[in-house]
Write a protein that holds these residues in place. Structure first.
Motif, PDB file in Angstrom:
ATOM      1  N   VAL A  97      38.796  52.185 -48.626  1.00 55.48           N
ATOM      2  CA  VAL A  97      38.219  52.167 -49.964  1.00 55.48           C
ATOM      3  C   VAL A  97      39.316  51.951 -50.987  1.00 55.48           C
ATOM      4  O   VAL A  97      40.477  52.328 -50.772  1.00 55.48           O
ATOM      5  N   PRO A  98      38.962  51.319 -52.112  1.00 58.21           N
ATOM      6  CA  PRO A  98      39.954  51.188 -53.195  1.00 58.21           C
ATOM      7  C   PRO A  98      40.334  52.568 -53.720  1.00 58.21           C
ATOM      8  O   PRO A  98      39.712  53.575 -53.396  1.00 58.21           O
ATOM      9  N   GLU A  99      41.345  52.612 -54.554  1.00 59.43           N
ATOM     10  CA  GLU A  99      41.765  53.885 -55.122  1.00 59.43           C
ATOM     11  C   GLU A  99      40.648  54.456 -55.989  1.00 59.43           C
ATOM     12  O   GLU A  99      40.111  53.780 -56.866  1.00 59.43           O
ATOM     13  N   LEU A 100      40.295  55.694 -55.723  1.00 58.54           N
ATOM     14  CA  LEU A 100      39.218  56.352 -56.453  1.00 58.54           C
ATOM     15  C   LEU A 100      39.830  57.264 -57.503  1.00 58.54           C
ATOM     16  O   LEU A 100      40.531  58.218 -57.175  1.00 58.54           O
ATOM     17  N   ARG A 101      39.582  56.970 -58.755  1.00 55.06           N
ATOM     18  CA  ARG A 101      40.213  57.710 -59.839  1.00 55.06           C
ATOM     19  C   ARG A 101      39.218  58.511 -60.676  1.00 55.06           C
ATOM     20  O   ARG A 101      39.602  59.498 -61.301  1.00 55.06           O
ATOM     21  N   GLY A 102      37.978  58.074 -60.729  1.00 62.02           N
ATOM     22  CA  GLY A 102      37.016  58.715 -61.606  1.00 62.02           C
ATOM     23  C   GLY A 102      36.195  59.788 -60.906  1.00 62.02           C
ATOM     24  O   GLY A 102      35.939  59.715 -59.704  1.00 62.02           O
ATOM     25  N   ASP A 103      35.809  60.807 -61.661  1.00 60.11           N
ATOM     26  CA  ASP A 103      34.929  61.862 -61.169  1.00 60.11           C
ATOM     27  C   ASP A 103      33.559  61.709 -61.815  1.00 60.11           C
ATOM     28  O   ASP A 103      33.449  61.441 -63.015  1.00 60.11           O
ATOM     29  N   ARG A 104      32.533  61.911 -61.020  1.00 59.99           N
ATOM     30  CA  ARG A 104      31.184  61.840 -61.530  1.00 59.99           C
ATOM     31  C   ARG A 104      30.472  63.164 -61.298  1.00 59.99           C
ATOM     32  O   ARG A 104      30.801  63.912 -60.375  1.00 59.99           O
ATOM     33  N   THR A 105      29.493  63.455 -62.126  1.00 64.94           N
ATOM     34  CA  THR A 105      28.649  64.634 -61.952  1.00 64.94           C
ATOM     35  C   THR A 105      27.251  64.195 -61.531  1.00 64.94           C
ATOM     36  O   THR A 105      26.832  63.061 -61.812  1.00 64.94           O
ATOM     37  N   LEU A 106      26.563  65.097 -60.882  1.00 64.79           N
ATOM     38  CA  LEU A 106      25.180  64.817 -60.480  1.00 64.79           C
ATOM     39  C   LEU A 106      24.295  65.125 -61.683  1.00 64.79           C
ATOM     40  O   LEU A 106      23.977  66.280 -61.959  1.00 64.79           O
ATOM     41  N   ASP A 107      23.903  64.077 -62.398  1.00 62.33           N
ATOM     42  CA  ASP A 107      23.161  64.281 -63.638  1.00 62.33           C
ATOM     43  C   ASP A 107      21.699  63.878 -63.542  1.00 62.33           C
ATOM     44  O   ASP A 107      20.993  63.828 -64.555  1.00 62.33           O
ATOM     45  N   GLY A 108      21.231  63.573 -62.335  1.00 68.57           N
ATOM     46  CA  GLY A 108      19.832  63.209 -62.160  1.00 68.57           C
ATOM     47  C   GLY A 108      19.217  63.949 -60.988  1.00 68.57           C
ATOM     48  O   GLY A 108      19.924  64.423 -60.095  1.00 68.57           O
ATOM     49  N   SER A 109      17.897  64.071 -60.995  1.00 71.77           N
ATOM     50  CA  SER A 109      17.203  64.685 -59.868  1.00 71.77           C
ATOM     51  C   SER A 109      15.850  64.014 -59.698  1.00 71.77           C
ATOM     52  O   SER A 109      15.259  63.531 -60.672  1.00 71.77           O
TER      53      SER A 109
END
Length: 652
Positions: A461-473
């Motif tokens: 995988v490419p370099e992973l720099r960003g963080d995401r939150t679980l904002d949907g359900s």
């Protein structure tokens, strides 16, 4: 009824007040202790819990018998009071009765006097005993170790131990009334109500029944006993006792889990030892003949046997065992090793797999399977024709998107009938939940093993720099009552919905991403609503039920399950990987832009990829936590923490 007073304080007492010439009380009530006092003040001072009856003159030095009766009943209602005036008629009897005392007329005969006194003493003793029982029950109701309750014949709560504000709200209600529609505990409350009614109707107690109550981290195992409550021979309700046996249940479950792991691993070792023993058998003669390579193979085989024995010893001591060495097989190395025994000098083997490629099955399964394929390939070309030598066979081993294949050249180039496959080969494949396809075209025979968990290479995988939150359900599937998602700091709790019909339904907490992504989470707890409950991580092309998707998680039985839906028009496939020596609590899902790789871990540090598929996720994808079940009456609840979603800078 046995009177408790006699056992707690010895003989109960009759207190005689104000008699200068005491009647022959001792002869009337010989089984009671007697105490004599002169006046009202002395009588009140002598009134302790041992006094069950008081016999007084109507006229006392410091008051009247009526005054004394009034004073006594202000202290306790458990004592019988008899007033014996020297004179008086109906009016006097009425005045005495108003105080709550009993009037013994002057005209009473000796026999009537004796009867009245004996009756008063017995009545007082009975009330004292009942008061003791009531006090004992009240203390029992205040216990902190058990829950005790009383219900009427209709199941309404009349008394509850440990009655805090919540428990007091139970009073006057039934469990059926307390079971709110859509509540995960509703079926259990309704069952408890039915149990109470059954005992009240049949008179047969329920003794030591154990069941789970509650969901999620608040779940508990309760032991329940229910007795019929009888008054004068008729059942008027039930008395129930509940106590938590959660610790005992969890201890037993942990012990059983360890026993099961040990049994599974022992079985695994017995099978896995066959592979190095086969190597020893195959190379021993070559070693005696001076083949140096054979000595290397023998050393590898003995090292492997030593590893297995060491792993078994560590497992018995309660230590963790390396999951990669106990559950996976490096198929390329095994194939080359098998070929040196089966096909060396009979042809060539081409392996189109990296040395890191692993199949999630023990070597004891993969080795004999490859041996059978290779032996069939050699036999298909080992045909003499007029003394001519056998044809050299060309064998290839490679990867499919959902498994691997073995193909070989065939001496009969014109034939299209595939070589027969032995029943043992088919049974080995089917026992793993795999499928086997056999074909032959243009002189090439091919064996395809599919629905097999295979990782051909580590995800790139490419370099992973960003963080995401679980904002949907979203609720995936048809639910009468929607599922739930709750977040408390880093802890996520998901509950599947409930419905009036069977069918898979899932609750999904997600983040929408574009491009490569890696998600990691730990499953802390899974309270299954039914035997098909699962929880873990998933990536989907959409939120519809037929979305292209890949999932990894834990099953109700504690094993690891991997699910794939590679196209909307194809059926979902699944594979379960039983934890031989440990339960996988950590899961990881990696999408490199082309393939999805799912990995597991027992500690969050050492990761093992278990499967890999190509999924069409070229547009927006949805990655997150999921809990699923097919049971209609109960929710399946899962608790996650250490949730991480990493994306590239372009991930939105």
């Amino acid at each position: 009824m046995t009177y408790l007073r006699r056992y707690l304080d010895g003989e109960p007492t009759v207190l005689v007040v104000g008699f200068d010439d005491p009647p022959q009380v001792a002869q009337v009530v010989p089984e009671y202790e007697l105490a004599f006092v002169a006046d009202r003040e002395a009588a009140l001072a002598a009134l302790d819990e041992g006094v069950v009856c008081l016999l007084a003159r109507d006229s006392l030095p410091d008051g009247t018998g009526d005054d004394l009766a009034t004073d006594v009943f202000e202290v306790t209602d458990d004592v019988s009071v008899l007033i014996a005036p020297t004179a008086g008629g109906a009016d006097r009897a009425g005045a005495v009765g108003l105080t709550g005392a009993r009037y013994v007329p002057p005209s009473a005969s000796r026999g009537q006097f004796a009867t009245a006194l004996a009756s008063g003493a017995e009545s007082g003793e009975r009330r004292r005993s009942e008061s003791l029982l009531a006090d004992a029950f009240e203390q029992l109701l205040s216990t902190r170790s058990e829950t005790i309750y009383v219900k009427d014949a209709d199941g309404r709560y009349l008394a509850v131990s440990n009655a805090d504000e919540r428990d007091r709200s139970l009073l006057g209600n039934t469990d059926a009334q307390l079971a709110r529609e859509g509540d995960a505990d509703a079926p259990l409350l309704e069952r408890r109500h039915r149990n109470a009614l059954t005992v009240a109707e049949s008179g047969e107690p329920i003794l030591g029944a154990v069941e789970r109550f509650g969901q999620g981290e608040g779940a508990a195992w309760l032991e329940r006993t229910i007795y019929p409550w009888r008054v004068d021979g008729s059942i008027v309700g039930v008395v129930g006792i509940e106590r938590s046996v959660t610790e005992r249940h969890e201890t037993r479950a942990a012990l059983q889990t360890r026993i099961d792991r040990l049994e599974r691993f022992t079985s695994y070792v017995s099978q896995e030892l066959r592979s190095p023993l086969q190597v020893v058998d195959a190379y021993l003669d070559l070693a005696w003949a001076g083949d140096e390579v054979a000595f290397d193979r023998l050393a590898e085989a003995t090292d492997r046997m030593a590893e297995l024995v060491d792993a078994l010893e560590r497992l018995v001591d309660g230590q963790q065992v390396d999951i990669e060495r106990t559950q996976t097989a490096r198929i390329a190395a095994i194939a080359r090793d098998v070929w040196t025994v089966v096909g060396d000098r009979r042809g060539s083997l081409s392996v189109a797999l990296s040395d890191d490629a692993v199949v999630n099955a023990p070597e004891s399964t993969i080795r004999p399977l490859l041996e059978a394929f290779f032996e069939t390939a050699v036999a298909a070309n080992d045909r003499s024709d007029g003394g001519r030598e056998s044809r050299s066979v060309e064998v290839s081993l490679g990867a499919l998107d959902d498994g691997f294949y073995v193909e070989h050249t065939h001496a009969d180039a014109a034939g299209d009938d595939p070589e027969p496959v032995s029943p043992s080969v088919r049974s080995t494949v089917e026992a793993q939940g795999w499928t086997l396809g056999v074909s032959r075209t243009d002189g090439v025979a091919r064996y395809e093993v599919r629905n097999c968990m295979l990782v051909t290479q580590r995800p790139q995988v490419p370099e992973l720099r960003g963080d995401r939150t679980l904002d949907g359900s979203a609720t995936v599937g048809s639910d009468q009552f929607e599922g739930r998602v709750a977040v408390d700091s880093d802890r996520w709790t998901l509950s599947s919905g409930r419905s009036s019909h069977e069918g898979q339904r899932s609750e999904f907490a997600y983040a929408a991403v574009d491009g490569p992504v890696e998600m990691t989470a730990r499953l802390r707890r899974l309270d299954e609503g039914g035997p098909d409950g699962t929880a873990g991580l998933t990536i989907r092309s959409s939120l519809s039920t037929d979305a292209v998707s890949g999932s990894v998680g834990r099953t109700a039985g504690g094993g690891t399950e991997v699910r794939w839906q590679t196209a909307a028009t194809t059926a979902e496939t699944s594979q379960r990987l039983d934890a031989v020596v440990g339960q996988h609590d950590w899961f990881r899902l990696t999408f490199d832009g082309d393939r999805v790789t799912v990995s597991v871990s027992v500690d969050g540090r050492s990761w093992q990829p278990v499967d890999q598929r190509t999924l069409e996720l070229s547009g927006r994808a949805y990655v997150g936590l999921i809990v699923s079940d097919t049971a209609s009456q109960r929710r399946c609840t899962a608790v996650f923490d250490d949730v991480s979603v990493r994306v590239t800078d372009d991930g939105r």
